[in-house]
Design a protein around this motif. Structure first.
Motif, PDB file in Angstrom:
ATOM      1  N   VAL A  63      37.659 -20.884  -0.970  1.00 30.79           N
ATOM      2  CA  VAL A  63      37.740 -20.490  -2.381  1.00 30.79           C
ATOM      3  C   VAL A  63      39.202 -20.457  -2.798  1.00 30.79           C
ATOM      4  O   VAL A  63      40.108 -20.543  -1.985  1.00 30.79           O
ATOM      5  CB  VAL A  63      37.089 -19.104  -2.620  1.00 30.79           C
ATOM      6  CG1 VAL A  63      35.603 -19.147  -2.356  1.00 30.79           C
ATOM      7  CG2 VAL A  63      37.755 -18.030  -1.794  1.00 30.79           C
ATOM      8  N   GLY A  64      39.402 -20.309  -4.086  1.00 38.69           N
ATOM      9  CA  GLY A  64      40.747 -20.203  -4.632  1.00 38.69           C
ATOM     10  C   GLY A  64      41.165 -21.489  -5.298  1.00 38.69           C
ATOM     11  O   GLY A  64      40.510 -22.528  -5.174  1.00 38.69           O
ATOM     12  N   PRO A  65      42.272 -21.439  -6.016  1.00 38.84           N
ATOM     13  CA  PRO A  65      42.733 -22.639  -6.723  1.00 38.84           C
ATOM     14  C   PRO A  65      43.120 -23.774  -5.782  1.00 38.84           C
ATOM     15  O   PRO A  65      42.912 -24.933  -6.087  1.00 38.84           O
ATOM     16  CB  PRO A  65      43.940 -22.149  -7.523  1.00 38.84           C
ATOM     17  CG  PRO A  65      44.337 -20.852  -6.913  1.00 38.84           C
ATOM     18  CD  PRO A  65      43.133 -20.288  -6.240  1.00 38.84           C
ATOM     19  N   ARG A  66      43.660 -23.437  -4.612  1.00 42.23           N
ATOM     20  CA  ARG A  66      44.031 -24.470  -3.638  1.00 42.23           C
ATOM     21  C   ARG A  66      43.039 -24.558  -2.497  1.00 42.23           C
ATOM     22  O   ARG A  66      43.252 -25.314  -1.548  1.00 42.23           O
ATOM     23  CB  ARG A  66      45.416 -24.177  -3.075  1.00 42.23           C
ATOM     24  CG  ARG A  66      46.515 -24.251  -4.120  1.00 42.23           C
ATOM     25  CD  ARG A  66      47.811 -23.904  -3.504  1.00 42.23           C
ATOM     26  NE  ARG A  66      47.693 -22.556  -2.914  1.00 42.23           N
ATOM     27  CZ  ARG A  66      48.696 -21.830  -2.499  1.00 42.23           C
ATOM     28  NH1 ARG A  66      49.903 -22.294  -2.576  1.00 42.23           N
ATOM     29  NH2 ARG A  66      48.500 -20.635  -1.984  1.00 42.23           N
ATOM     30  N   GLU A  67      41.970 -23.781  -2.578  1.00 39.88           N
ATOM     31  CA  GLU A  67      40.959 -23.698  -1.522  1.00 39.88           C
ATOM     32  C   GLU A  67      41.592 -23.414  -0.161  1.00 39.88           C
ATOM     33  O   GLU A  67      41.296 -24.059   0.833  1.00 39.88           O
ATOM     34  CB  GLU A  67      40.108 -24.965  -1.482  1.00 39.88           C
ATOM     35  CG  GLU A  67      39.236 -25.117  -2.706  1.00 39.88           C
ATOM     36  CD  GLU A  67      38.151 -26.149  -2.535  1.00 39.88           C
ATOM     37  OE1 GLU A  67      38.078 -26.786  -1.474  1.00 39.88           O
ATOM     38  OE2 GLU A  67      37.363 -26.311  -3.482  1.00 39.88           O
TER      39      GLU A  67
END
Length: 119
Positions: A81-85
């Motif tokens: 998860v997250g913007p940069r995974e």
């Protein structure tokens, strides 16, 4: 020090201390129940054996945690998860959740609690 580095060190130290406790229980059992002499546990070879057992326990735990992490990713119990995974979220239904989180601590990957993602 970065927080992930502290978590990595802590995970390794806690794993080694649990293994040391198990070795200590085995030694005390040998002393009391099997009547081994105390001098046997004061030798350099016993210290080398103990260090080898501690190292093997940490490596075996790392390996088991890695296998659990790969299985969780494959079965979709964990996801990036997250913007940069770059962070990992582990489902609360994952059967090996604690091992997966331990793997994340061993490797220094960021862990996102489930309640923050709504998953």
């Amino acid at each position: 020090m970065k927080q992930t580095t502290v978590e990595m060190i802590r995970a390794h130290v806690v794993t080694a201390s649990v293994a040391a406790t198990a070795i200590d229980v085995a030694v005390v059992s040998l002393l009391f129940f099997c009547k081994f002499p105390e001098s046997m546990f004061e030798t350099a070879s016993f210290r080398v054996l103990t260090f080898t057992l501690l190292l093997a326990a940490v490596l075996a735990t790392r390996h088991a945690a890695h296998i659990a992490f790969r299985a969780a990713i494959r079965r979709r119990h964990a996801r990036f998860v997250g913007p940069r995974e770059d962070a990992v979220c582990v489902s609360s239904l994952c059967p090996a959740r604690r091992l997966v989180i331990l793997h994340l601590h061993f490797t220094g990957m960021p862990y996102v609690p489930v309640n923050r993602t709504g998953w």
